[in-house]
Design an enzyme around this catalytic site. Structure first.
Site, PDB file in Angstrom:
ATOM      1  N   HIS A  77      34.223  15.090  18.810  1.00 23.38           N
ATOM      2  CA  HIS A  77      32.994  15.429  19.540  1.00 23.38           C
ATOM      3  C   HIS A  77      32.605  16.893  19.392  1.00 23.38           C
ATOM      4  CE1 HIS A  77      36.213  16.492  22.420  1.00 23.38           C
ATOM      5  NE2 HIS A  77      35.381  17.420  22.841  1.00 23.38           N
ATOM      6  N   HIS A 128      37.323  27.819  29.671  1.00 24.28           N
ATOM      7  CA  HIS A 128      37.806  26.514  30.122  1.00 24.28           C
ATOM      8  C   HIS A 128      39.241  26.285  29.660  1.00 24.28           C
ATOM      9  CE1 HIS A 128      36.791  25.477  25.999  1.00 24.28           C
ATOM     10  NE2 HIS A 128      37.022  24.195  26.152  1.00 24.28           N
TER      11      HIS A 128
END
Length: 314
Positions: A115, A179
């Site tokens: 992705h 993140h």
């Protein structure tokens, strides 16, 4: 010729754990605006810098950088699947040019991507197969990692090569910002996970892939409720980083070590090196100006979510 650039965070959690509708509408509007600017630019070639999440690259051979002379997206988390339209001769020429410039770039004629590559092509171009693409993997999770300086030099080398092509080139950077989702680490892995990280994870059974994806979804749901469950997002760092890019000061990042970056913003923040490579690449085309800056921390996607464009002025 002119060049355009767009850097965009990605998240496998899009559509699985989404923020409030007003936030989702805001993000979708930002992406739609970027898509319109890119369509107006009408790129003839895309250079896509993106990471992997142990779906295509493993510890059997883990290069810092790899150019896909052939590449296929696996369609994880419902992302687009299929072959990327890589112009083989152009990719080979790019690899030779980058190597001649002193950067040790690996190549793959059967690169498997996830992705991280598929989302920007879907979101910004409408699909995997819309424009010829040179897919460039930058290792963002598997230590030892490339540093900012080497990544910048990679981008500069690819920028110099593409600036000679007499084509409208679109540079895409995919990933970040701050993140740290639940990504396995070789040093902490049990025997089964170690085997997966050493290469058997390339062809996961569907049931195991579903369990893996569910773990990430569950982690996101917990993070929304309690942001102490994972490394916190760091909006201050994210915005400072974007400002450095906008001001053309990426060389200052050379002094930031990988260990510092992990501590400041999370172990998966190394994906921002795709942004550094993209900005270094467009700099080879001459003067440029940034536009379309957007940032918002989105716990549901376990990401400081950023979007930033730039266009050449010559």
């Amino acid at each position: 010729m002119h060049a355009y650039l767009h850097c965009l965070s990605h998240s496998p959690l899009v559509g699985y754990v989404d923020p409030a509708q007003e936030v989702l509408d805001e993000v979708n509007g930002v992406i739609a605006s970027a898509r319109e600017r890119i369509a107006a630019f009408s790129p003839e070639l895309v250079v896509l810098f993106a990471p992997d999440h142990y779906n295509g690259f493993f510890y059997d051979v883990m290069p810092p950088f790899c150019l896909g002379v052939g590449a296929t997206a696996i369609g994880d988390f419902g992302s687009a699947a299929g072959e990327l339209p890589v112009p083989v001769e152009l990719a080979e020429a790019c690899a030779h040019a980058v190597m001649k410039s002193g950067i040790d770039l690996a190549v793959s004629y059967c690169m498997q991507v996830d992705h991280g590559f598929a989302q920007p092509l879907e979101f910004l171009l409408g699909g995997l197969d819309k424009v010829p693409v040179l897919p460039v993997f930058i290792n963002g999770v598997a230590t030892p990692l490339p540093g900012f300086q080497r990544t910048r030099m990679l981008g500069e080398a690819i920028g110099r090569f593409t600036s000679t092509l007499n084509k409208r080139v679109l540079f895409l950077g995919s990933g970040g910002l701050s993140h740290q989702p639940p990504v396995p680490e070789l040093a902490k892995a049990d025997a089964h996970m170690r085997d997966r990280l050493l290469g058997s994870g390339k062809d996961l059974p569907a049931s195991e892939r579903e369990l893996r994806q569910q773990r990430v979804i569950s982690a996101a749901e917990k993070f929304v409720e309690d942001q102490r469950t994972l490394h916190p997002l760091n909006p201050i760092w994210d915005n400072q980083f974007m400002t450095l890019l906008e001001q053309g000061r990426i060389q200052e990042l050379d002094a930031v070590s990988n260990e510092e970056l992990s501590a400041i913003a999370g172990k998966s923040t190394h994906e921002i090196k795709t942004w550094v490579a993209a900005f270094a690449a467009i700099s080879a085309f001459g003067n440029w100006r940034s536009e379309g800056r957007y940032y918002r921390p989105i716990p549901e996607w376990i990401a400081g979510f950023g979007s930033l464009s730039a266009r050449t002025e010559n």
